[in-house]
Write a protein that holds these residues in place. Structure first.
Motif, PDB file in Angstrom:
ATOM      1  N   PHE A 157       0.806  -1.215   0.000  1.00 54.43           N
ATOM      2  CA  PHE A 157       0.000   0.000   0.000  1.00 54.43           C
ATOM      3  C   PHE A 157       0.843   1.271   0.000  1.00 54.43           C
ATOM      4  N   MET A 158       2.093   1.182   0.431  1.00 54.50           N
ATOM      5  CA  MET A 158       2.952   2.354   0.328  1.00 54.50           C
ATOM      6  C   MET A 158       3.121   2.753  -1.134  1.00 54.50           C
ATOM      7  N   VAL A 159       3.421   1.785  -1.977  1.00 50.29           N
ATOM      8  CA  VAL A 159       3.599   2.062  -3.403  1.00 50.29           C
ATOM      9  C   VAL A 159       2.278   2.418  -4.068  1.00 50.29           C
ATOM     10  N   SER A 160       1.227   1.665  -3.749  1.00 47.91           N
ATOM     11  CA  SER A 160      -0.053   1.908  -4.422  1.00 47.91           C
ATOM     12  C   SER A 160      -0.635   3.271  -4.057  1.00 47.91           C
ATOM     13  N   MET A 161      -0.484   3.704  -2.802  1.00 46.87           N
ATOM     14  CA  MET A 161      -1.010   5.004  -2.413  1.00 46.87           C
ATOM     15  C   MET A 161      -0.129   6.153  -2.921  1.00 46.87           C
ATOM     16  N   ALA A 162       1.167   5.917  -3.056  1.00 50.29           N
ATOM     17  CA  ALA A 162       2.019   6.920  -3.685  1.00 50.29           C
ATOM     18  C   ALA A 162       1.615   7.103  -5.145  1.00 50.29           C
ATOM     19  N   ALA A 163       1.335   5.989  -5.814  1.00 44.95           N
ATOM     20  CA  ALA A 163       0.879   6.052  -7.206  1.00 44.95           C
ATOM     21  C   ALA A 163      -0.500   6.696  -7.301  1.00 44.95           C
ATOM     22  N   PHE A 164      -1.372   6.347  -6.371  1.00 43.46           N
ATOM     23  CA  PHE A 164      -2.721   6.899  -6.368  1.00 43.46           C
ATOM     24  C   PHE A 164      -2.685   8.409  -6.128  1.00 43.46           C
ATOM     25  N   GLY A 165      -1.830   8.851  -5.224  1.00 45.17           N
ATOM     26  CA  GLY A 165      -1.703  10.277  -4.946  1.00 45.17           C
ATOM     27  C   GLY A 165      -1.179  11.043  -6.139  1.00 45.17           C
ATOM     28  N   ALA A 166      -0.191  10.480  -6.816  1.00 46.47           N
ATOM     29  CA  ALA A 166       0.344  11.129  -8.011  1.00 46.47           C
ATOM     30  C   ALA A 166      -0.723  11.209  -9.090  1.00 46.47           C
ATOM     31  N   MET A 167      -1.515  10.151  -9.211  1.00 49.40           N
ATOM     32  CA  MET A 167      -2.601  10.148 -10.188  1.00 49.40           C
ATOM     33  C   MET A 167      -3.633  11.211  -9.854  1.00 49.40           C
TER      34      MET A 167
ATOM     35  N   LEU B 130       6.637  11.815  -2.170  1.00 48.92           N
ATOM     36  CA  LEU B 130       7.644  11.836  -1.099  1.00 48.92           C
ATOM     37  C   LEU B 130       7.002  11.773   0.280  1.00 48.92           C
ATOM     38  N   LEU B 131       5.866  12.450   0.441  1.00 54.28           N
ATOM     39  CA  LEU B 131       5.207  12.467   1.741  1.00 54.28           C
ATOM     40  C   LEU B 131       4.668  11.084   2.105  1.00 54.28           C
ATOM     41  N   VAL B 132       4.142  10.355   1.143  1.00 49.28           N
ATOM     42  CA  VAL B 132       3.673   8.994   1.405  1.00 49.28           C
ATOM     43  C   VAL B 132       4.844   8.116   1.851  1.00 49.28           C
ATOM     44  N   LEU B 133       5.974   8.236   1.190  1.00 48.66           N
ATOM     45  CA  LEU B 133       7.145   7.437   1.551  1.00 48.66           C
ATOM     46  C   LEU B 133       7.656   7.793   2.947  1.00 48.66           C
ATOM     47  N   ILE B 134       7.654   9.085   3.262  1.00 52.93           N
ATOM     48  CA  ILE B 134       8.109   9.518   4.581  1.00 52.93           C
ATOM     49  C   ILE B 134       7.185   8.993   5.673  1.00 52.93           C
ATOM     50  N   VAL B 135       5.877   9.088   5.445  1.00 50.35           N
ATOM     51  CA  VAL B 135       4.914   8.577   6.425  1.00 50.35           C
ATOM     52  C   VAL B 135       5.079   7.067   6.606  1.00 50.35           C
TER      53      VAL B 135
ATOM     54  N   ILE C  30      12.014   3.912  -6.031  1.00 54.00           N
ATOM     55  CA  ILE C  30      10.559   3.988  -5.930  1.00 54.00           C
ATOM     56  C   ILE C  30      10.080   5.419  -6.159  1.00 54.00           C
ATOM     57  N   ALA C  31      10.755   6.382  -5.522  1.00 48.75           N
ATOM     58  CA  ALA C  31      10.362   7.788  -5.668  1.00 48.75           C
ATOM     59  C   ALA C  31      10.504   8.259  -7.115  1.00 48.75           C
ATOM     60  N   VAL C  32      11.633   7.963  -7.714  1.00 49.86           N
ATOM     61  CA  VAL C  32      11.879   8.411  -9.093  1.00 49.86           C
ATOM     62  C   VAL C  32      10.950   7.698 -10.072  1.00 49.86           C
ATOM     63  N   GLY C  33      10.801   6.378  -9.913  1.00 53.15           N
ATOM     64  CA  GLY C  33       9.950   5.621 -10.816  1.00 53.15           C
ATOM     65  C   GLY C  33       8.489   6.043 -10.735  1.00 53.15           C
ATOM     66  N   THR C  34       8.006   6.273  -9.516  1.00 52.93           N
ATOM     67  CA  THR C  34       6.614   6.691  -9.345  1.00 52.93           C
ATOM     68  C   THR C  34       6.393   8.086  -9.906  1.00 52.93           C
ATOM     69  N   TRP C  35       7.375   8.955  -9.728  1.00 57.60           N
ATOM     70  CA  TRP C  35       7.252  10.319 -10.262  1.00 57.60           C
ATOM     71  C   TRP C  35       7.246  10.322 -11.792  1.00 57.60           C
TER      72      TRP C  35
END
Length: 241
Positions: free
Chosen positions: A53-63, A113-118, A135-140
């Protein structure tokens, strides 16, 4: 083109309401969804719920940042004739699309970045330094794929169409729950969706490997289609009376 890109970035940063929901909403949602998640492996995957969910919510937030905010802003500009005015400056379609993508990317990066920090501070997620960076670069970078989708609707239709794409792609792409617990037919569809390939960039890194070439190729294909479509619609708008 450079001037327009700078203008779009400044406009995005000045929209405090949009920045709040785009940047704060994803990490809060991550804590809600992953708050009760245990560390047991997900069936069919090498990850536990917290990592997934860390990755999925980072992706969801970017979307959220690149799709919802961009779509309504572009629709208003098309209705008000701003696109036709830009055409007088000889701005090519690719320049307009690039400016919108740059503005969207500016907003999506803090969210990621905020999702990853949390995840690291609150949920105690631990990864190697290279994994955090990858993860940060790829998701961005992957979020650029969705930035041009906002050009596909106008007027009153933009919100329902954007929401349909937003939630539909998020669910079928596995951002709300691991696809391995869903029916096989859903997995078969999701395999070719941009959201699934997008999240797979980060989950592959979390598992200790590199993103699969198939997922990178799928995202690259969607990026070409979406940007070409947006540039084509831009040129079509500028020729309208």
């Amino acid at each position: 083109m450079t001037t327009l890109i700078k203008l779009e970035i400044v406009r995005a940063l000045r929209n405090k309401k949009f920045m709040f929901f785009s940047v704060i909403y994803p990490p809060v949602l991550y804590l809600i969804i992953a708050g009760g998640a245990d560390s047991k492996p997900i069936p069919g995957m090498k990850l536990d719920m917290g990592l997934y969910f860390m990755v999925s919510m980072a992706a969801f937030g970017a979307m959220t940042a690149v799709l919802l905010g961009n779509s309504e802003r572009i629709a208003k500009e098309r209705e008000k004739g701003w696109v036709r005015q830009l055409r007088l400056t000889a701005l090519p379609g690719r320049g307009y699309v690039a400016a919108k993508m740059a503005a969207a990317a500016t907003v999506s990066l803090p969210s990621i970045l905020l999702v990853l920090i949390v995840a690291a501070v609150v949920k105690g997620v631990r990864l190697e330094p290279w994994q955090w960076i990858a993860i940060a670069v790829g998701t961005w970078l992957g979020s650029f794929v969705f930035a041009a989708l906002g050009y596909l609707a106008t007027g009153d239709a933009v919100r329902p169409i954007s929401m349909l794409c937003y939630f539909g792609l998020a669910f079928l792409g596995g951002l709300w729950m691991p696809l391995t617990i869903l029916p096989q037919w859903v997995q078969n569809i999701a395999e070719w969706l941009p959201t699934h390939a997008y999240a797979a960039l980060g989950t592959a890194v979390e598992a200790g490997g590199a993103p699969h070439l198939k997922d990178v190729a799928i995202l690259a294909g969607y990026l070409l289609v979406f940007t070409a479509g947006a540039a084509g619609l831009y040129r079509k708008d500028t020729h309208k009376a």
